[in-house]
Scaffold this motif. Structure first.
Motif, PDB file in Angstrom:
ATOM      1  N   PHE A 170       0.831  -1.200   0.000  1.00  0.00           N
ATOM      2  CA  PHE A 170       0.000   0.000   0.000  1.00  0.00           C
ATOM      3  C   PHE A 170       0.869   1.254   0.000  1.00  0.00           C
ATOM      4  CE2 PHE A 170      -2.263   3.461   1.974  1.00  0.00           C
ATOM      5  CZ  PHE A 170      -3.553   3.363   1.491  1.00  0.00           C
ATOM      6  N   LEU A 195      -8.907   1.523  -3.625  1.00  0.00           N
ATOM      7  CA  LEU A 195      -8.872   0.250  -2.905  1.00  0.00           C
ATOM      8  C   LEU A 195     -10.278  -0.326  -2.830  1.00  0.00           C
ATOM      9  CD1 LEU A 195      -6.902  -0.838   0.163  1.00  0.00           C
ATOM     10  CD2 LEU A 195      -9.402  -1.031   0.265  1.00  0.00           C
ATOM     11  N   LEU A 247      -5.798  -3.289  -4.923  1.00  0.00           N
ATOM     12  CA  LEU A 247      -5.244  -1.939  -5.027  1.00  0.00           C
ATOM     13  C   LEU A 247      -5.156  -1.599  -6.505  1.00  0.00           C
ATOM     14  CD1 LEU A 247      -2.318  -1.643  -2.433  1.00  0.00           C
ATOM     15  CD2 LEU A 247      -4.303  -0.143  -2.624  1.00  0.00           C
ATOM     16  N   ALA A 287      -7.784   5.670  -2.260  1.00  0.00           N
ATOM     17  CA  ALA A 287      -6.706   5.265  -1.349  1.00  0.00           C
ATOM     18  C   ALA A 287      -5.626   6.322  -1.273  1.00  0.00           C
ATOM     19  CB  ALA A 287      -6.115   3.931  -1.813  1.00  0.00           C
ATOM     20  N   PRO A 292      -3.365   2.886   5.881  1.00  0.00           N
ATOM     21  CA  PRO A 292      -3.999   1.654   5.367  1.00  0.00           C
ATOM     22  C   PRO A 292      -5.247   1.246   6.144  1.00  0.00           C
ATOM     23  CG  PRO A 292      -1.618   1.402   5.361  1.00  0.00           C
ATOM     24  CD  PRO A 292      -1.897   2.720   6.026  1.00  0.00           C
ATOM     25  N   VAL A 295      -8.209   3.529   5.167  1.00  0.00           N
ATOM     26  CA  VAL A 295      -8.730   3.261   3.828  1.00  0.00           C
ATOM     27  C   VAL A 295      -9.490   1.944   3.814  1.00  0.00           C
ATOM     28  CG1 VAL A 295      -8.105   2.910   1.414  1.00  0.00           C
ATOM     29  CG2 VAL A 295      -6.886   4.625   2.770  1.00  0.00           C
TER      30      VAL A 295
END
Length: 338
Positions: A170, A195, A247, A287, A292, A295
Motif C-alpha cells: 500500500f 482500494l 489496489l 486510497a 492503510p 482506507v
C-alpha cells in the motif's frame, strides 16, 4: 568484487518480489549490450493461459509495470509462443527459439510445482555455452530466493499476495502528492489509487452444502478471475476466508468503477463446477488519503452497505458518505478497532 557477483549480492538483499525481479533482470543485462530481458507472468483468462510482461528492459534500463508504466503491457496467449508452451507442458527447465537475427531463451519460474512466470532473454546472436551456463546459474539463485519470498508473502491456496504484505504494498503504491502534478485527494477525475474490498456472497453456504474442497476451488477460480480482470501493476490480496482486496493504481474514478463493475459481472456470468453461479459484493474508496487501516475501514463500510442492500453490487464509499448513507468512523489519530 566482479560486477556479476556484486549484482548477485544486491539481488539477494531484497525482501520483496518486485525488487528481486528488477534486480535479476538488471544482472542479466550485464551479460550483453544488445540483450533484451523481460519477466513474464502467466494467468488464466476464459480457460486460456495468458502471458503478459511484468518488468522489461528498455534502452538499457529496467521498466517495472508497478512503478513506471501507466498502461497495462500487452498480453497474449501462451499458445502464441509454442516453444515456451511446450516447455511448460513438458516441465522442461528452458526453451529456445532461433531465427535470423533473433535468439530467445525462456526460463520458467516454478513455485510449488506450478509455473507462475518466466524470464525471457533475447539477443541477435546465438547463445554460447558459457552464456547459457552463467544465465542458468543466475536464474537458479533467483528462483531459489523467489521461492523463499513466495513462502512468506503468498497465500498458499490462491497464490495471491497475503494480508501481511498489504501495508508495505500500500505504501509503495501510494501516488506522489500534488507537488508532482497529481491531484488533491478530492480530485476524483485525475488518475489516482483506489482500494476495493471484495467478498463472495453466501460463501458459507458453499462450504456447508458442497464441502470445503469445492469451496477451495471457488476461491482459486475467483483468484484467477481477479488476475485476468485487473492489470499487471495492480495488486491483489487474499485477506483470508472469502475476502479479497484490490489496489487499483493510476486510474480515474470512472475507470475504477467500471473495472470493479466489470469484475462483478464477470463473476456473475462465470459457471463454477458443481456449484453453478455465485456473486460478489464490492466496496471501494479512494486510497490517496489516509493510513492503510483508515482506507480499509472506508472500503469495508461500502462493502457492508452493499451486502445489506441485497449483495451482488459495487458501492463507492465517498458517494455513500455524500448521500448520508454511511458515516465517517475512522479519522486521522482516532482509530476505532472492531
Amino acid at each position: 568484487m566482479p560486477p556479476i557477483l556484486q549484482h548477485l549480492v544486491e539481488m539477494t538483499g531484497h525482501r520483496d518480489h518486485l525488487r528481486l525481479e528488477v534486480s535479476v533482470l538488471t544482472t542479466l543485462l550485464q551479460l550483453g549490450r544488445s540483450m533484451e530481458v523481460r519477466a513474464l507472468e502467466f494467468f488464466f483468462s476464459d480457460a486460456h493461459v495468458m502471458v503478459r510482461p511484468r518488468s522489461w528492459s528498455q534502452h538499457g534500463q529496467i521498466i517495472s509495470s508497478e512503478c513506471e508504466a501507466v498502461a497495462d503491457p500487452a498480453r497474449g496467449a501462451l499458445a502464441n509462443m509454442p516453444e515456451l508452451a511446450a516447455c511448460i507442458r513438458d516441465r522442461c527447465a528452458s526453451a529456445v527459439r532461433s531465427s535470423a537475427g533473433s535468439h530467445a531463451l525462456w526460463l520458467p519460474v516454478w513455485i510449488n510445482d506450478k509455473a507462475h512466470g518466466c524470464l525471457e532473454i533475447i539477443q541477435p546472436t546465438p547463445f554460447t555455452r558459457r552464456q547459457r551456463d552463467v544465465i542458468t546459474g543466475i536464474f537458479q539463485v533467483y528462483q531459489n530466493y523467489q521461492n523463499l519470498l513466495d513462502y512468506s508473502e503468498r497465500d498458499a491456496l490462491t497464490g495471491l499476495l497475503n494480508r501481511k504484505t498489504f501495508e508495505e504494498q500500500f505504501v509503495r503504491s501510494a501516488q506522489p502528492g500534488p507537488e508532482f502534478g497529481l491531484p488533491e485527494p478530492n480530485a476524483q477525475d485525475w488518475p489516482q489509487q483506489w482500494l476495493a474490498v471484495i467478498d463472495i456472497d453466501h460463501f458459507k453456504q458453499v462450504n456447508d452444502v458442497y464441502g470445503h474442497l469445492y469451496g477451495d476451488e471457488v476461491l482459486i477460480l475467483v483468484a484467477n478471475l481477479l488476475r485476468s480482470s485487473f492489470r499487471a501493476h495492480d495488486r491483489i490480496f487474499r485477506f483470508g476466508g472469502e475476502e479479497f482486496v484490490v489496489l487499483l493504481r493510476s486510474t480515474t474514478l470512472g475507470n475504477a468503477a467500471q473495472a470493479f463493475e466489470r469484475f462483478r459481472a464477470t463473476v456473475q456470468e462465470h459457471m463454477f463446477p458443481q456449484i453453478g453461479g455465485i456473486t460478489v459484493s464490492i466496496g471501494f474508496t479512494s486510497a490517496i488519503d489516509g493510513a492503510p487501516v483508515e482506507v480499509l475501514g472506508r472500503a469495508d463500510q461500502a462493502l457492508y452497505y452493499a451486502k445489506a442492500r441485497g449483495r451482488n453490487q459495487v458501492r463507492f464509499y465517498d458517494e455513500l458518505l455524500q448521500q448520508g448513507e454511511v458515516q465517517s468512523q475512522i479519522t486521522h489519530g482516532e482509530i476505532e478497532l472492531f
